[in-house]
Design an enzyme around this catalytic site. Structure first.
Site, short mmCIF file in Angstrom:
data_model
loop_
_atom_site.label_atom_id
_atom_site.label_comp_id
_atom_site.label_asym_id
_atom_site.label_seq_id
_atom_site.Cartn_x
_atom_site.Cartn_y
_atom_site.Cartn_z
N PRO A 176 -6.07 -0.57 -10.40
CA PRO A 176 -4.63 -0.80 -10.17
C PRO A 176 -3.88 0.53 -10.14
O PRO A 176 -4.42 1.57 -10.51
CB PRO A 176 -4.19 -1.61 -11.39
CG PRO A 176 -5.44 -1.98 -12.12
CD PRO A 176 -6.46 -0.96 -11.76
N GLY A 226 -1.79 0.10 0.13
CA GLY A 226 -0.99 1.25 -0.33
C GLY A 226 -0.41 1.97 0.86
O GLY A 226 -0.27 1.40 1.95
N GLU A 248 -4.37 -2.39 4.10
CA GLU A 248 -3.03 -2.99 4.21
C GLU A 248 -2.03 -1.90 3.85
O GLU A 248 -1.91 -1.52 2.69
CB GLU A 248 -2.89 -4.17 3.24
CG GLU A 248 -3.80 -5.34 3.55
CD GLU A 248 -3.37 -6.12 4.79
OE1 GLU A 248 -2.33 -5.79 5.40
OE2 GLU A 248 -4.09 -7.06 5.16
N LEU A 249 -1.31 -1.39 4.85
CA LEU A 249 -0.57 -0.15 4.63
C LEU A 249 0.94 -0.32 4.78
O LEU A 249 1.45 -1.43 4.72
CB LEU A 249 -1.12 0.91 5.60
CG LEU A 249 -2.65 1.00 5.61
CD1 LEU A 249 -3.13 2.01 6.61
CD2 LEU A 249 -3.19 1.30 4.22
N CYS A 284 6.22 -4.22 1.15
CA CYS A 284 5.70 -3.69 2.42
C CYS A 284 6.33 -4.41 3.59
O CYS A 284 6.60 -3.83 4.63
CB CYS A 284 4.19 -3.84 2.46
SG CYS A 284 3.63 -5.54 2.21
N GLU A 386 9.61 4.63 6.15
CA GLU A 386 9.61 3.43 5.32
C GLU A 386 10.38 3.75 4.05
O GLU A 386 9.88 4.47 3.19
CB GLU A 386 8.15 3.07 4.97
CG GLU A 386 8.06 1.86 4.10
CD GLU A 386 6.65 1.56 3.62
OE1 GLU A 386 5.88 2.50 3.35
OE2 GLU A 386 6.35 0.38 3.48
P1 NAD Z 1 -0.12 4.72 -2.79
O1 NAD Z 1 -0.84 4.86 -1.51
O2 NAD Z 1 0.57 5.90 -3.35
O3 NAD Z 1 -1.11 4.21 -3.94
C1 NAD Z 1 -1.90 3.05 -3.78
C2 NAD Z 1 -3.13 3.17 -4.67
O4 NAD Z 1 -3.97 4.22 -4.17
C3 NAD Z 1 -2.83 3.51 -6.12
O5 NAD Z 1 -3.69 2.74 -6.95
C4 NAD Z 1 -3.16 4.99 -6.19
O6 NAD Z 1 -3.50 5.43 -7.48
C5 NAD Z 1 -4.37 5.06 -5.25
N1 NAD Z 1 -4.67 6.39 -4.71
C6 NAD Z 1 -3.88 7.48 -4.65
N2 NAD Z 1 -4.53 8.50 -4.04
C7 NAD Z 1 -5.76 8.04 -3.70
C8 NAD Z 1 -6.90 8.60 -3.04
N3 NAD Z 1 -6.90 9.85 -2.58
N4 NAD Z 1 -7.99 7.83 -2.85
C9 NAD Z 1 -7.99 6.54 -3.26
N5 NAD Z 1 -6.96 5.96 -3.92
C10 NAD Z 1 -5.85 6.70 -4.12
O7 NAD Z 1 0.90 3.50 -2.58
P2 NAD Z 1 1.99 2.96 -3.59
O8 NAD Z 1 3.11 3.95 -3.67
O9 NAD Z 1 1.35 2.49 -4.85
O10 NAD Z 1 2.49 1.64 -2.81
C11 NAD Z 1 3.49 1.65 -1.86
C12 NAD Z 1 2.91 1.60 -0.46
O11 NAD Z 1 2.04 0.49 -0.33
C13 NAD Z 1 3.97 1.42 0.60
O12 NAD Z 1 3.69 2.22 1.72
C14 NAD Z 1 3.83 -0.06 0.98
O13 NAD Z 1 4.28 -0.39 2.27
C15 NAD Z 1 2.36 -0.23 0.86
N6 NAD Z 1 2.04 -1.65 0.71
C16 NAD Z 1 1.44 -2.32 1.75
C17 NAD Z 1 1.19 -3.69 1.66
C18 NAD Z 1 0.52 -4.45 2.77
O14 NAD Z 1 0.07 -5.56 2.53
N7 NAD Z 1 0.43 -3.92 3.98
C19 NAD Z 1 1.55 -4.36 0.50
C20 NAD Z 1 2.18 -3.66 -0.52
C21 NAD Z 1 2.41 -2.30 -0.41
#
Ligand code: NAD
Length: 492
Positions: A176, A226, A248-249, A284, A386
Site C-alpha cells: 500500500p 498510481g 491504472e494511471l 483518478c 491532473e
Molecule cells: P504514486 O504513483 O506516487 O504511488 C503509487 C504507489 O507506487 C505507492 O504505493 C508508491 O509508494 C509506489 N511507488 C512509488 N515509486 C515507485 C517505484 N519506483 N516503483 C514501484 N512503486 C513505486 O501515486 P499516488 O500519488 O499514490 O496516487 C495518485 C495517482 O494515482 C494519481 O495520478 C491518480 O490518478 C492515480 N490513480 C489512478 C487510478 C485508476 O484506476 N486509473 C485510481 C486511483 C489513483
C-alpha cells in the site's frame, strides 16, 4: 504512544512480520495527531515475501475454486462486520468524510462479491470438439502478483486486485501507499487470515520496495494503480523479465456540457458538482476539466456556482454535515494551490465555492477551499495537468466537434462524461478517447463493478472490474488434441 494510535506490521507467510523501522501516519485534519505507525520494510523483507509467495503458488494454484470462493466469502463477512471501525480509521488517516470512507468499503465489498459470484463461470474451461479432434482452452493462474496501490482509494484499489488474483489461483505481495497504509492493512489482515499462509503477503515502504516488487524475476504480474510517471519507472524495471501488467494511471477527465443540458435540473447540476469535488477531488476518475457549449456558458456558470455552494461543506470528516474533508497531505495541497495560483497569475478568475464549517479547524489541517477557475486557456497547467484536488476549470466550446477536440487534446484517457439530451450525448461520447464515458453522470457516481474499467493512452493498460478484471489474472492455456491430420504443407 497515545492510546488510539495503532501499529500495523507486514504480513509474510501468514505471520505478522516486525520491521526494524516504523513510520508515523499523521491525521490530515489535525496534522499534529499521529493516527498510527506502518512499517518501513527493506528490500530484504520484500524478497522474503516474494520467495514465500513463489513457493506457495505451487500448491495454491492446484486448490479448488470452490475452496477459494468459500474463503473469500468468509473474509467479505468479516470486513462487513468491521466496516464501522475500518471506515473511521480510513477517515482519520486519509481525511475523506466518513460517508465517503464507508462508501469506499461498500464498493470494495460489491466487487469482491461479484468476483466470488462470477469467477467459476469466467474461468471455466472451453472445450471444442471439431473436425480435427479436440481443443481445451483453459485459464491458468499466472504466478506471483505484485500489487502496488495509491493513497486516494487504498481499500478499493487493493481489493480490486486481491479478490480476482487469489480467486484465480495466484499468490500476491501487496504494497500500500505510505500516505494511507493503516485501514487497508486491516482489510488485508482479515483476508490473509482466511487463506493459507503465503497466499496473501503485504509489505510497506517506499520506492525501493516498489522497485523490488517490479523487477524481481519471481514476480509474474504487476497490478499497479498510481501515477503515470511512476508507471514509466515500473515498465522499465519490469522489462528485463517480461511481466504481465495491469496499469491504472492518472486521468484528466473531461466533462462536456452540451447546448441541450438542462441547467435548471438541480439534481443533474448537483451530480456534476459531486463529479468535481467528491473526496476533495482526489479521484483518478473525477471530472477535472469542464467544457460548456458557449451558447449556455454564462447561465451554466451561474447555476453551477449556486449548486456548488449548496453541496460543498468543508470540515471535519466526522461531522455528518461535511461533504468535503481536507486534502490527504501537505505536498498535494501545495501542488493544487500552485496550479490555481498559476492560473490566477495568468488572469483567470478564481471563484471560491461552498461553506467552511469550522474556520479554526480549516487553518489547522490540510484544508483547501474548493474553487472553480474561469477564463483559463486550454494550454494552461490547470487544464493540462491532473490537478487531483478541489479545483476545476470551466471552459467554453464553440460546437460539438470543438468539444471533442478539446476533450481528446490530452495525454490521458481514463473516463469522461457528456451531459445533455441522451441520444445527443451518446453521439458525442462515441468520439471521445477514454476507457469509460458516462452520460449525465461522472466519477464514482456512474461506476458499476460489473463492467470493465481502465484507461486508454497514458491512463493505463488493461482493465479492472467486470469479467475482464478476473481474466486479467489468468493466462490462456490451450491443450490441443489433433486426431486426423497435420498441416498440409509439411512433406510426408
Ligand atoms: P504514486 O504513483 O506516487 O504511488 C503509487 C504507489 O507506487 C505507492 O504505493 C508508491 O509508494 C509506489 N511507488 C512509488 N515509486 C515507485 C517505484 N519506483 N516503483 C514501484 N512503486 C513505486 O501515486 P499516488 O500519488 O499514490 O496516487 C495518485 C495517482 O494515482 C494519481 O495520478 C491518480 O490518478 C492515480 N490513480 C489512478 C487510478 C485508476 O484506476 N486509473 C485510481 C486511483 C489513483
Amino acid at each position: 504512544m497515545a492510546e488510539n494510535e495503532i501499529i500495523i506490521d507486514a504480513i509474510i507467510n501468514g505471520e505478522k512480520y516486525k520491521a526494524e523501522k516504523q513510520e508515523a501516519r499523521e491525521n490530515p485534519t489535525h496534522p499534529n495527531e499521529i493516527v498510527g505507525y506502518a512499517p518501513v520494510n527493506t528490500v530484504e523483507d520484500t524478497i522474503k515475501a516474494i520467495d514465500v509467495a513463489h513457493e506457495t503458488f505451487i500448491t495454491w494454484r492446484e486448490s479448488s475454486i470452490d475452496d477459494r470462493v468459500e474463503r473469500m466469502r468468509r473474509a467479505i463477512q468479516k470486513i462487513k462486520d468491521n466496516t464501522p471501525e475500518i471506515a473511521k480509521l480510513l477517515s482519520r488517516e486519509h481525511g475523506k468524510a466518513l460517508y465517503d470512507s464507508e462508501g469506499e468499503i461498500g464498493v470494495s465489498l460489491m466487487w469482491m462479491e461479484y468476483a466470488c459470484d462470477n469467477v467459476k463461470e469466467v474461468l471455466k474451461n472451453e472445450v471444442q470438439e471439431h473436425d480435427n479432434g479436440k481443443t481445451i482452452i483453459a485459464k491458468d493462474a499466472i504466478g506471483v502478483v505484485s500489487a502496488i496501490t495509491p493513497w486516494n482509494y487504498p481499500i478499493s484499489l487493493s481489493t480490486i486486485k486481491i479478490a480476482p488474483a487469489l480467486l484465480a489461483g495466484n499468490t500476491m505481495v501487496l504494497k500500500p501507499s505510505p500516505l494511507a497504509p493503516l485501514a487497508v492493512s486491516r482489510v488485508v489482515e482479515i483476508i490473509a487470515d482466511e487463506f493459507p499462509p503465503g497466499v496473501l503477503n503485504m509489505v510497506h515502504g517506499e520506492a525501493d520496495v516498489g522497485v523490488e516488487l517490479t523487477s524481481n524475476p519471481k514476480i509474474a504480474k504487476i497490478a499497479f494503480t498510481g501515477g503515470t510517471e511512476t508507471a514509466k519507472h515500473i515498465m522499465k524495471a519490469a522489462a528485463d523479465t517480461i511481466k504481465h501488467m495491469t496499469l491504472e494511471l492518472g486521468g484528466n477527465d473531461a466533462a462536456i456540457v452540451l447546448s441541450d443540458f438542462d441547467i435548471n435540473d438541480a439534481r443533474a447540476m448537483r451530480r456534476l458538482v459531486i463529479s468535481n469535488f467528491l473526496t476533495a477531488g482526489q479521484i483518478c476518475m473525477i471530472a477535472k476539466r469542464v467544457y460548456v457549449d458557449q451558447s449556455i456558458y454564462d447561465q451554466f456558470v451561474e447555476k453551477y456556482i449556486e449548486a456548488a455552494n449548496k453541496w460543498i461543506k468543508v470540515g471535519d470528516p466526522f461531522d455528518d454535515n461535511v461533504t468535503v474533508g481536507p486534502v490527504n497531505n501537505q505536498k498535494q495541497a501545495e501542488y493544487v494551490q500552485s496550479l490555481v495560483d498559476d492560473a490566477a497569475g495568468k488572469g483567470a478568475k478564481i471563484v471560491k465555492l461552498g461553506t467552511i464549517l469550522d474556520q479554526e479547524l480549516f487553518e489547522e489541517g490540510y484544508f483547501m477551499q474548493p474553487t472553480v477557475v474561469l477564463g483559463a486557456d486550454q494550454n494552461d497547467p490547470i487544464v493540462v495537468e491532473e490537478q487531483f484536488g478541489p479545483t476545476v476549470p470551466i471552459l467554453p466550446f464553440e460546437n460539438d466537434q470543438h468539444a471533442i477536440e478539446l476533450a481528446n487534446d490530452s495525454i490521458f484517457g481514463l473516463t469522461s462524461s457528456v451531459w445533455g439530451k441522451e441520444e445527443h450525448a451518446i453521439d458525442v461520447a462515441k468520439h471521445i478517447q477514454a476507457g469509460t464515458t458516462m452520460i449525465n453522470t461522472a466519477a464514482v457516481q456512474g461506476l458499476d463493478v460489473r463492467f470493465p474499467f481502465g484507461g486508454v493512452k497514458q491512463s493505463g493498460i488493461g482493465r479492472e472490474y467486470g469479467k475482464e478484471g478476473i481474466l486479467a489474472y489468468t493466462d490462456t492455456h490451450v491443450i490441443n488434441v489433433p486426431k486426423n491430420r497435420d498441416l498440409p504443407y509439411i512433406p510426408e
